[in-house]
Design a protein around this motif. Structure first.
Motif, mmCIF file in Angstrom:
data_model
loop_
_atom_site.group_PDB
_atom_site.id
_atom_site.type_symbol
_atom_site.label_atom_id
_atom_site.label_comp_id
_atom_site.label_asym_id
_atom_site.label_seq_id
_atom_site.Cartn_x
_atom_site.Cartn_y
_atom_site.Cartn_z
ATOM 1 N N VAL A 131 1.364 -92.060 73.051
ATOM 2 C CA VAL A 131 0.536 -91.849 71.853
ATOM 3 C C VAL A 131 1.224 -90.831 70.934
ATOM 4 N N ASN A 132 0.882 -90.900 69.670
ATOM 5 C CA ASN A 132 1.450 -89.977 68.664
ATOM 6 C C ASN A 132 0.938 -88.548 68.856
ATOM 7 N N ASN A 133 1.666 -87.611 68.243
ATOM 8 C CA ASN A 133 1.230 -86.210 68.279
ATOM 9 C C ASN A 133 -0.183 -86.016 67.746
ATOM 10 N N PHE A 134 -0.590 -86.858 66.811
ATOM 11 C CA PHE A 134 -1.948 -86.751 66.265
ATOM 12 C C PHE A 134 -2.965 -86.734 67.394
ATOM 13 N N TRP A 135 -2.850 -87.712 68.302
ATOM 14 C CA TRP A 135 -3.811 -87.802 69.400
ATOM 15 C C TRP A 135 -3.619 -86.652 70.382
ATOM 16 N N LYS A 136 -2.367 -86.239 70.555
ATOM 17 C CA LYS A 136 -2.085 -85.152 71.509
ATOM 18 C C LYS A 136 -2.613 -83.803 71.005
ATOM 19 N N MET A 137 -2.886 -83.728 69.720
ATOM 20 C CA MET A 137 -3.496 -82.510 69.179
ATOM 21 C C MET A 137 -5.021 -82.613 69.242
ATOM 22 N N LEU A 138 -5.544 -83.781 68.882
ATOM 23 C CA LEU A 138 -7.007 -83.959 68.967
ATOM 24 C C LEU A 138 -7.494 -83.726 70.403
ATOM 25 N N ALA A 139 -6.606 -83.943 71.369
ATOM 26 C CA ALA A 139 -6.995 -83.783 72.773
ATOM 27 C C ALA A 139 -7.500 -82.377 73.080
ATOM 28 N N HIS A 140 -7.201 -81.420 72.214
ATOM 29 C CA HIS A 140 -7.741 -80.076 72.420
ATOM 30 C C HIS A 140 -9.263 -80.056 72.284
ATOM 31 N N ALA A 143 -2.954 -84.061 80.753
ATOM 32 C CA ALA A 143 -4.283 -84.290 80.186
ATOM 33 C C ALA A 143 -5.341 -84.432 81.276
ATOM 34 N N THR A 144 -6.570 -84.102 80.900
ATOM 35 C CA THR A 144 -7.700 -84.315 81.799
ATOM 36 C C THR A 144 -7.986 -85.825 81.870
ATOM 37 N N PRO A 145 -8.727 -86.250 82.883
ATOM 38 C CA PRO A 145 -8.981 -87.684 83.036
ATOM 39 C C PRO A 145 -9.638 -88.332 81.807
ATOM 40 N N ASP A 146 -10.582 -87.642 81.150
ATOM 41 C CA ASP A 146 -11.241 -88.263 79.995
ATOM 42 C C ASP A 146 -10.269 -88.417 78.828
ATOM 43 N N VAL A 147 -9.394 -87.439 78.648
ATOM 44 C CA VAL A 147 -8.377 -87.545 77.599
ATOM 45 C C VAL A 147 -7.384 -88.656 77.941
ATOM 46 N N ARG A 148 -7.003 -88.693 79.227
ATOM 47 C CA ARG A 148 -6.054 -89.707 79.652
ATOM 48 C C ARG A 148 -6.612 -91.118 79.447
ATOM 49 N N ALA A 149 -7.898 -91.254 79.644
ATOM 50 C CA ALA A 149 -8.516 -92.575 79.460
ATOM 51 C C ALA A 149 -8.407 -93.024 77.996
ATOM 52 N N VAL A 150 -8.569 -92.083 77.084
ATOM 53 C CA VAL A 150 -8.420 -92.431 75.656
ATOM 54 C C VAL A 150 -6.967 -92.782 75.377
ATOM 55 N N TYR A 151 -6.050 -91.960 75.849
ATOM 56 C CA TYR A 151 -4.616 -92.257 75.652
ATOM 57 C C TYR A 151 -4.302 -93.672 76.162
ATOM 58 N N ASP A 152 -4.801 -93.978 77.343
ATOM 59 C CA ASP A 152 -4.507 -95.287 77.934
ATOM 60 C C ASP A 152 -5.041 -96.411 77.050
ATOM 61 N N ASP A 153 -6.217 -96.205 76.506
ATOM 62 C CA ASP A 153 -6.792 -97.258 75.649
ATOM 63 C C ASP A 153 -5.974 -97.404 74.368
ATOM 64 N N ILE A 154 -5.523 -96.292 73.807
ATOM 65 C CA ILE A 154 -4.686 -96.354 72.597
ATOM 66 C C ILE A 154 -3.389 -97.117 72.906
ATOM 67 N N MET A 155 -2.754 -96.763 74.017
ATOM 68 C CA MET A 155 -1.478 -97.405 74.352
ATOM 69 C C MET A 155 -1.664 -98.895 74.622
ATOM 70 N N ALA A 156 -2.757 -99.244 75.289
ATOM 71 C CA ALA A 156 -3.009 -100.660 75.580
ATOM 72 C C ALA A 156 -3.345 -101.429 74.297
ATOM 73 N N THR A 157 -4.194 -100.839 73.460
ATOM 74 C CA THR A 157 -4.615 -101.532 72.235
ATOM 75 C C THR A 157 -3.442 -101.743 71.294
ATOM 76 N N TRP A 185 -10.918 -91.911 67.891
ATOM 77 C CA TRP A 185 -10.277 -93.152 68.324
ATOM 78 C C TRP A 185 -11.246 -94.336 68.244
ATOM 79 N N ASP A 186 -12.469 -94.120 68.727
ATOM 80 C CA ASP A 186 -13.462 -95.199 68.650
ATOM 81 C C ASP A 186 -13.667 -95.635 67.195
ATOM 82 N N SER A 187 -13.743 -94.660 66.313
ATOM 83 C CA SER A 187 -13.994 -94.973 64.900
ATOM 84 C C SER A 187 -12.803 -95.699 64.290
#
Lengths: 129, 129, 129, 129, 129, 129
Positions: free
Chosen positions: E31-40, E11-25, E49-51
């Motif tokens: 993260v689930n495949n759902f997020w790994k697809m939205l990453a496109h 993943a790119t850094p901005d995507v990775r930052a979201v993944y990291d926040d999901i995993m921490a939260t 994710w914010d919502s």
């Protein structure tokens, strides 16, 4: 018995700030009832506006195409308010009667063929896997 | 237990004529399973092909926009086969990853706001009547 | 042209017995139009009331949660009458404005992400299989 | 991760009693997975079976027509399991390939025209009010 | 042919930052495949994710109720992935088998009565206007 | 703000020809608003009429059964106009109150069990594969 719309004059400062941004962004003198209802839950109002502003902005797709996609979904779901407000937005963005007619023709056919696929239980072709 | 797809070699002459027209129009070596299932009811096959050919032809909207509208409806209805085959058609017509991403973002937001409108029971604004 | 609602005074004894049970169970002076329409098919009236009485009774979930789930489904399906009558029931069971706001926010997001899942054709994760 | 189906041998007596009634009523050697899943909530199993037995019994409409209506709804909602099990039931009740083809053709057209009505926002004719 | 999921390592850094926040939260190792697809479409990933983080957080409704509402919508729309992932989330938040059974019973009845209301064209009662 | 219906007197010759065929085929003195709205896109008007005329004609299924299937779909989708106009057509074709009651009962149960199947994630039985 449904909640009443909240007008600008009666809104709290945070709600009013969202209204002001909507009016400035869209260059309109007032916000629609949609926003005046979401104002009953200010977090939903702010989040929905932020999301819509981002999603509907010009990008890889132009605003007219985006509004037509919005209409296509709303027609499929049977949301009258949404159809009317986004048909209006699409017309403002340049949609002609002929384009509206073709849009609805595609929406109709897609809804039909979606069900023919379900009904015949069509298997994915190898090349689509 | 579902009916089997009917291949060109096993099709009746009227079905085969439709297949041939699909292959010629789309410049493809075979027809999709969708058509091979509709072939169980030749009148539906012929009518659906005639309708789709007319509706999806270039007109006031270009084929890419039409395919994206088709995807928007299919996603809203959750028809996997339709999503995949029309995503493929849209990509063939030039849809980029960025356009696909924006398409799905609009479809998602429209499905969300359709329900916010229902949930808050939003009344039509005077200017939309 | 739709059928007229059947009032208590005009109802047959079996219909009246159902009405009486609804009024006693809910401690209300009359039944809603919903029941007055189902009365055109007494078997449906009796079966639907028996089922709803069983399903909506306090159990592992409390009545407020059940009414909110009912609203969530009705909003998703766009059934205005159902939204209004079950929003009223939820408020009677204690739902606050803040809870209603959060309920609709969840319903909106679920409808959005359902379509993002369809659109991106997300595969089940191993751990969910 | 979904719950496993509950077989007759592993079922509690109240669940087994419902299974036995289904097998006797339908003259089948076992019940479908649908019932074996509902068995996780015995009240839902019993109520759903009682309701279906009543609703699908011969009456003013014959069982074949009822099964075709069931298929029409299931196709519209995209419920694969429901389509397959009720298509099977309809065929058992005498549905021919030609009838199945016409059924799906009507379902397809109805889904299309429903959206044309929404999209054009057609007002009720005086004679329909 | 669908897009592949994008893993953390790719993943790119901005995507990775979201993944990291999901995993921490959520305190999960991936993260689930759902997020790994939205990453496109990174903007959709970040916004969704914010919502979701905001909407699903404890508030006037507790997380279990919110997850059950999410399941109710997903079942109504027939989104298998969404049902499974949010059923899992609801169970993690404490949902018992009995609560799941009652949840589905309410969802079933709501979908039935929504259609009885449509079919009988029930008019709003005066007290609901 | 929606488009106005186009009356016979104001219609172009091609639209008028479709109206005339509808009136002759159905032996009615005027066409419904549905057709008067489709007239804004003459290609959709002509194609939809041709399709409906073919699909709804007596065949392997009689017109009453076809109209009831049409009602079942329209009720499931919540299309008020469609429900009313096809309920009227069904009654004209001989549908009794008892048949209408059973039709709606089946539609209601199908919508309920469709969701129970989704909710319990019922796997296809071997014999249905």
């Amino acid at each position: 018995m449904p909640l009443p719309p909240i007008d600008h004059a009666d809104a709290t400062p945070d709600v009013r700030a969202v209204y002001d941004d909507i009016m400035a962004t869209r260059n309109v003198p007032d916000v629609n009832n949609f926003w005046k209802m979401l104002a009953h839950h200010p977090a939903t109002l702010a989040r929905t506006w932020d999301s819509l502003k981002e999603v509907m902005a010009p990008g890889a797709l132009d605003p007219l195409v985006k509004e037509m996609i919005f209409v296509a979904v709303s027609v499929t779901n049977g949301c009258q308010y949404c159809i009317r407000s986004h048909e209006a937005a699409a017309r403002k963005a340049g949609m002609t009667d002929a384009q509206f007619g073709e849009l609805l023709a595609v929406v109709g056919m897609a809804n039909e063929t979606n069900r023919l696929v379900h009904g015949y239980q069509v298997e994915l072709d190898e090349r689509l896997k």
